[in-house]
Scaffold this motif. Structure first.
Motif, PDB file in Angstrom:
ATOM      1  N   PHE A 237       8.521  -1.118 -11.462  1.00 16.97           N
ATOM      2  CA  PHE A 237       7.358  -1.433 -10.646  1.00 16.97           C
ATOM      3  C   PHE A 237       6.392  -2.289 -11.460  1.00 16.97           C
ATOM      4  CE2 PHE A 237       8.744   2.745  -8.998  1.00 16.97           C
ATOM      5  CZ  PHE A 237       8.865   2.458  -7.657  1.00 16.97           C
ATOM      6  N   ARG A 238       5.752  -3.236 -10.796  1.00 17.09           N
ATOM      7  CA  ARG A 238       4.736  -4.046 -11.457  1.00 17.09           C
ATOM      8  C   ARG A 238       3.713  -4.504 -10.418  1.00 17.09           C
ATOM      9  NH1 ARG A 238       7.898  -9.853 -12.606  1.00 17.09           N
ATOM     10  NH2 ARG A 238       7.788 -10.608 -10.416  1.00 17.09           N
ATOM     11  N   ASN A 239       2.606  -5.072 -10.915  1.00  8.23           N
ATOM     12  CA  ASN A 239       1.538  -5.585 -10.053  1.00  8.23           C
ATOM     13  C   ASN A 239       1.130  -4.565  -8.997  1.00  8.23           C
ATOM     14  OD1 ASN A 239       1.505  -8.065 -11.412  1.00  8.23           O
ATOM     15  ND2 ASN A 239       3.061  -8.953 -10.070  1.00  8.23           N
TER      16      ASN A 239
ATOM     17  N   TRP B  69      12.782  -9.363  -7.317  1.00  9.33           N
ATOM     18  CA  TRP B  69      11.610  -8.567  -6.990  1.00  9.33           C
ATOM     19  C   TRP B  69      11.327  -8.567  -5.491  1.00  9.33           C
ATOM     20  CZ3 TRP B  69       9.294  -5.477 -10.471  1.00  9.33           C
ATOM     21  CH2 TRP B  69       9.576  -5.707 -11.827  1.00  9.33           C
ATOM     22  N   ASN B  70      10.898  -7.415  -4.997  1.00  7.37           N
ATOM     23  CA  ASN B  70      10.425  -7.247  -3.631  1.00  7.37           C
ATOM     24  C   ASN B  70       8.941  -6.909  -3.666  1.00  7.37           C
ATOM     25  OD1 ASN B  70      12.983  -6.988  -1.678  1.00  7.37           O
ATOM     26  ND2 ASN B  70      13.478  -5.950  -3.599  1.00  7.37           N
ATOM     27  N   THR B  71       8.209  -7.370  -2.674  1.00  5.73           N
ATOM     28  CA  THR B  71       6.803  -7.000  -2.518  1.00  5.73           C
ATOM     29  C   THR B  71       6.675  -6.065  -1.327  1.00  5.73           C
ATOM     30  OG1 THR B  71       6.015  -9.098  -3.435  1.00  5.73           O
ATOM     31  CG2 THR B  71       4.455  -7.831  -2.105  1.00  5.73           C
ATOM     32  N   VAL B  72       6.126  -4.885  -1.564  1.00  3.41           N
ATOM     33  CA  VAL B  72       5.889  -3.940  -0.480  1.00  3.41           C
ATOM     34  C   VAL B  72       4.394  -3.645  -0.425  1.00  3.41           C
ATOM     35  CG1 VAL B  72       8.176  -2.924  -0.492  1.00  3.41           C
ATOM     36  CG2 VAL B  72       6.429  -1.974  -1.986  1.00  3.41           C
ATOM     37  N   GLU B  73       3.898  -3.507   0.792  1.00  2.76           N
ATOM     38  CA  GLU B  73       2.475  -3.252   1.008  1.00  2.76           C
ATOM     39  C   GLU B  73       2.316  -2.091   1.979  1.00  2.76           C
ATOM     40  OE1 GLU B  73       0.173  -7.095   1.605  1.00  2.76           O
ATOM     41  OE2 GLU B  73       2.263  -7.782   1.743  1.00  2.76           O
ATOM     42  N   LEU B  74       1.234  -1.376   1.802  1.00  2.00           N
ATOM     43  CA  LEU B  74       0.882  -0.263   2.677  1.00  2.00           C
ATOM     44  C   LEU B  74      -0.571  -0.437   3.097  1.00  2.00           C
ATOM     45  CD1 LEU B  74       1.021   2.652   3.888  1.00  2.00           C
ATOM     46  CD2 LEU B  74       0.464   3.486   1.574  1.00  2.00           C
ATOM     47  N   ILE B  75      -0.818  -0.437   4.396  1.00  2.00           N
ATOM     48  CA  ILE B  75      -2.180  -0.387   4.911  1.00  2.00           C
ATOM     49  C   ILE B  75      -2.378   1.002   5.494  1.00  2.00           C
ATOM     50  CG2 ILE B  75      -3.805  -1.270   6.617  1.00  2.00           C
ATOM     51  CD1 ILE B  75      -2.562  -3.989   6.301  1.00  2.00           C
TER      52      ILE B  75
ATOM     53  N   SER C 196      -0.570  -2.736  -2.667  1.00  2.00           N
ATOM     54  CA  SER C 196       0.486  -3.732  -2.845  1.00  2.00           C
ATOM     55  C   SER C 196       1.151  -3.501  -4.194  1.00  2.00           C
ATOM     56  CB  SER C 196      -0.093  -5.151  -2.783  1.00  2.00           C
ATOM     57  OG  SER C 196       0.919  -6.124  -3.039  1.00  2.00           O
ATOM     58  N   LEU C 197       2.472  -3.625  -4.230  1.00  2.00           N
ATOM     59  CA  LEU C 197       3.196  -3.551  -5.494  1.00  2.00           C
ATOM     60  C   LEU C 197       4.514  -4.291  -5.362  1.00  2.00           C
ATOM     61  CD1 LEU C 197       5.738  -1.316  -5.242  1.00  2.00           C
ATOM     62  CD2 LEU C 197       3.823   0.278  -5.272  1.00  2.00           C
ATOM     63  N   GLU C 198       5.125  -4.560  -6.496  1.00  2.00           N
ATOM     64  CA  GLU C 198       6.447  -5.181  -6.536  1.00  2.00           C
ATOM     65  C   GLU C 198       7.423  -4.210  -7.194  1.00  2.00           C
ATOM     66  OE1 GLU C 198       6.238  -9.722  -7.446  1.00  2.00           O
ATOM     67  OE2 GLU C 198       4.555  -8.772  -8.488  1.00  2.00           O
ATOM     68  N   TYR C 199       8.662  -4.219  -6.720  1.00  2.00           N
ATOM     69  CA  TYR C 199       9.691  -3.397  -7.349  1.00  2.00           C
ATOM     70  C   TYR C 199      10.969  -4.205  -7.485  1.00  2.00           C
ATOM     71  CZ  TYR C 199      12.304  -2.661  -2.990  1.00  2.00           C
ATOM     72  OH  TYR C 199      13.061  -2.843  -1.855  1.00  2.00           O
ATOM     73  N   GLN C 200      11.776  -3.801  -8.447  1.00  2.00           N
ATOM     74  CA  GLN C 200      13.100  -4.397  -8.661  1.00  2.00           C
ATOM     75  C   GLN C 200      14.043  -3.295  -9.123  1.00  2.00           C
ATOM     76  OE1 GLN C 200      14.314  -8.442 -10.646  1.00  2.00           O
ATOM     77  NE2 GLN C 200      14.103  -6.959 -12.301  1.00  2.00           N
ATOM     78  N   TRP C 201      15.262  -3.324  -8.582  1.00  2.00           N
ATOM     79  CA  TRP C 201      16.249  -2.325  -8.974  1.00  2.00           C
ATOM     80  C   TRP C 201      16.865  -2.654 -10.324  1.00  2.00           C
ATOM     81  CZ3 TRP C 201      15.810   1.825  -6.297  1.00  2.00           C
ATOM     82  CH2 TRP C 201      15.571   1.794  -4.924  1.00  2.00           C
ATOM     83  N   GLY C 202      17.183  -1.602 -11.079  1.00  2.00           N
ATOM     84  CA  GLY C 202      18.050  -1.736 -12.232  1.00  2.00           C
ATOM     85  C   GLY C 202      19.473  -1.381 -11.828  1.00  2.00           C
ATOM     86  N   THR C 203      20.372  -1.306 -12.782  1.00  2.00           N
ATOM     87  CA  THR C 203      21.787  -1.054 -12.482  1.00  2.00           C
ATOM     88  C   THR C 203      22.194   0.397 -12.697  1.00  2.00           C
ATOM     89  OG1 THR C 203      22.423  -1.668 -14.731  1.00  2.00           O
ATOM     90  CG2 THR C 203      22.417  -3.414 -13.055  1.00  2.00           C
ATOM     91  N   ARG C 204      21.366   1.178 -13.367  1.00  2.00           N
ATOM     92  CA  ARG C 204      21.737   2.544 -13.716  1.00  2.00           C
ATOM     93  C   ARG C 204      21.513   3.500 -12.543  1.00  2.00           C
ATOM     94  NH1 ARG C 204      19.610  -0.086 -17.979  1.00  2.00           N
ATOM     95  NH2 ARG C 204      20.699   0.070 -19.984  1.00  2.00           N
TER      96      ARG C 204
END
Length: 280
Positions: free
Chosen positions: A272-274, A215-221, A110-118
């Motif tokens: 990316f965080r968490n 932020w978005n949370t994406v998970e992989l099983i 599990s992780l969270e991501y957020q886009w920047g503007t660049r």
């Protein structure tokens, strides 16, 4: 182990996308422990990124190598910040990734991501793009290494792109009712194509649930030779029968069940965080 699997099922059930217990798949390779970072919580989650430095991760950038000479990665405020304001390289930012030091098998990521503007050349007008590459064998670093890509892209987050695993006949997309078991007639095969020297299939996610702001949370099983991609609480792609060429005999194929986990650098600012993992 049962507690960990039950915790994973509870997490999925809360989103309304799982009604059956996850199968327990143990291969010979998984009997050798795939150790994770220290500091596991009571529910089995372990941080894969400590929020302070790059411990446990390596860097690779095409044309540059394994030393981050241009400040591509900035660790601050508990985040991995890629191609942010501290980047001092050329306008055409080389592609690459951050890779775990070890391989993992039978896990929930599990992780969270957020886009920047660049955005950088050659993709200043493209949709922002990144991804998680998984089941990458330890070995030579390549721009497009053998792996399964969990696409992170504006409005395409959750797509699956097997890369360089030749002739994966049993990889398929299952709809939401199909996970964790595939259903008869639910398989949709994607043709394998040569994309600039790398072999790929493109298995599109069933739905778009990412947000372009915040932020978005994406998970992989990843369990045995199956995988599920989850975007903000919804399973959007399910894969079954993952295979790779047998290194000892290229004429035969063997189940693809383990490997390193990579976070892609693809000409767009992203944070990316968490980042955490637990064994199934």
């Amino acid at each position: 182990m049962k507690t960990t699997r039950r915790g994973a099922l509870t997490r999925l059930a809360a989103t309304g996308v799982a009604t059956a217990a996850l199968p327990h798949v143990v291969s010979a390779a998984s009997r050798a422990p795939a150790a994770g970072p220290a500091g596991a919580a009571a529910d089995g989650w372990q941080p894969l990124f400590n929020g302070r430095d790059m411990a446990g991760w390596t860097f690779f950038q095409d044309g540059v190598g394994q030393q981050d000479r241009d400040g591509v990665v900035d660790v601050h405020d508990g985040m991995l910040h890629l191609l942010g304001p501290r980047y001092r390289g050329p306008a055409k930012a080389g592609m690459g990734y951050l890779a775990t030091d070890r391989e993992y098998e039978n896990y929930h990521l599990s992780l969270e991501y957020q886009w920047g503007t660049r955005r950088y050349e050659p993709r200043t007008l493209w949709k922002r793009d990144s991804g998680i590459l998984y089941h990458n064998p330890t070995g030579r670093e390549l721009l497009w290494p053998d792996s399964i890509e969990y696409q992170i892209m504006e409005r395409n987050t959750g797509d699956a792109l097997p890369i360089n695993h030749r002739a994966i006949p049993a990889i398929s997309q299952g709809g939401l009712p199909g996970w964790p078991e595939d259903l008869p007639g639910n398989t949709q095969y994607a043709p394998q194509v040569d994309a600039g020297g790398s072999l790929r299939q493109w298995i599109r996610a069933d739905g778009s649930f990412d947000t372009l702001e915040g932020w978005n949370t994406v998970e992989l099983i990843a369990q045995g030779d199956k995988a599920a991609h989850i975007v903000n609480g919804r399973i959007v792609t399910a894969l079954y029968g993952l295979q790779r060429q047998d290194p000892a005999d290229r004429s035969r194929y063997i189940p693809l069940t383990r490997g390193r986990i990579l976070l892609q650098i693809e000409a767009a600012e992203i944070m990316f965080r968490n980042v955490k993992i637990r064994q199934l």
